[in-house]
Design a protein around this motif. Sequence first.
Motif, PDB file in Angstrom:
ATOM      1  N   ILE A  37     -10.076 -58.263 -53.485  1.00  0.00           N
ATOM      2  CA  ILE A  37      -9.750 -57.701 -54.799  1.00  0.00           C
ATOM      3  C   ILE A  37     -11.022 -57.310 -55.547  1.00  0.00           C
ATOM      4  N   LEU A  38     -12.018 -58.201 -55.556  1.00  0.00           N
ATOM      5  CA  LEU A  38     -13.257 -57.912 -56.266  1.00  0.00           C
ATOM      6  C   LEU A  38     -14.018 -56.758 -55.622  1.00  0.00           C
ATOM      7  N   LEU A  39     -14.073 -56.719 -54.301  1.00  0.00           N
ATOM      8  CA  LEU A  39     -14.765 -55.618 -53.634  1.00  0.00           C
ATOM      9  C   LEU A  39     -14.048 -54.298 -53.888  1.00  0.00           C
ATOM     10  N   SER A  48     -18.588 -52.078 -45.937  1.00  0.00           N
ATOM     11  CA  SER A  48     -19.646 -51.380 -46.674  1.00  0.00           C
ATOM     12  C   SER A  48     -20.560 -52.370 -47.393  1.00  0.00           C
ATOM     13  N   TYR A  49     -19.986 -53.428 -47.948  1.00  0.00           N
ATOM     14  CA  TYR A  49     -20.800 -54.420 -48.652  1.00  0.00           C
ATOM     15  C   TYR A  49     -21.726 -55.139 -47.675  1.00  0.00           C
ATOM     16  N   GLY A  50     -21.197 -55.515 -46.525  1.00  0.00           N
ATOM     17  CA  GLY A  50     -22.016 -56.187 -45.509  1.00  0.00           C
ATOM     18  C   GLY A  50     -23.108 -55.291 -44.970  1.00  0.00           C
ATOM     19  N   LEU A  51     -22.775 -54.030 -44.756  1.00  0.00           N
ATOM     20  CA  LEU A  51     -23.758 -53.075 -44.253  1.00  0.00           C
ATOM     21  C   LEU A  51     -24.879 -52.877 -45.265  1.00  0.00           C
ATOM     22  N   ALA A  76     -25.680 -45.596 -46.120  1.00  0.00           N
ATOM     23  CA  ALA A  76     -24.893 -46.080 -44.975  1.00  0.00           C
ATOM     24  C   ALA A  76     -23.653 -46.827 -45.444  1.00  0.00           C
ATOM     25  N   GLY A  77     -23.810 -47.668 -46.467  1.00  0.00           N
ATOM     26  CA  GLY A  77     -22.658 -48.386 -47.007  1.00  0.00           C
ATOM     27  C   GLY A  77     -21.670 -47.447 -47.664  1.00  0.00           C
ATOM     28  N   GLY A  78     -22.173 -46.395 -48.297  1.00  0.00           N
ATOM     29  CA  GLY A  78     -21.297 -45.424 -48.937  1.00  0.00           C
ATOM     30  C   GLY A  78     -20.466 -44.627 -47.950  1.00  0.00           C
ATOM     31  N   LEU A  79     -20.974 -44.474 -46.737  1.00  0.00           N
ATOM     32  CA  LEU A  79     -20.213 -43.733 -45.722  1.00  0.00           C
ATOM     33  C   LEU A  79     -18.915 -44.433 -45.351  1.00  0.00           C
TER      34      LEU A  79
END
Length: 97
Positions: A37-39, A48-51, A76-79
């Motif tokens: 939910i927060l992500l 994406s957060y982990g990347l 990269a995370g935005g992809l």
Amino acid sequence: MGNELLITIVYALISVAVGFAWVGGYLDKYQSKAQEILLDKMGENKMSYGLKSSLNQKVVEQKEINDAQGEISQAAGGLVGKGGIGEGVGAGLSKGL
């Protein structure tokens, strides 16, 4: 004075109960749902957060390299994040995490 003491005791008991439930693993399903939910509210998914966080670890103490590394991790995370070109891939991989 009596009300403050009562509130403190109740708060301590609730904290201990939540601590035992967390250590016992009873809150794992709720923790995972809260993370999702927060992500989602941040426009991210677990992938994406982990990347972003793994690629953004500082390796050297040079400002130019750190800046470039930060930009690459954001791109990269935005992809694979929400609205990115690989959003479906990121969402699919996030379900497995």
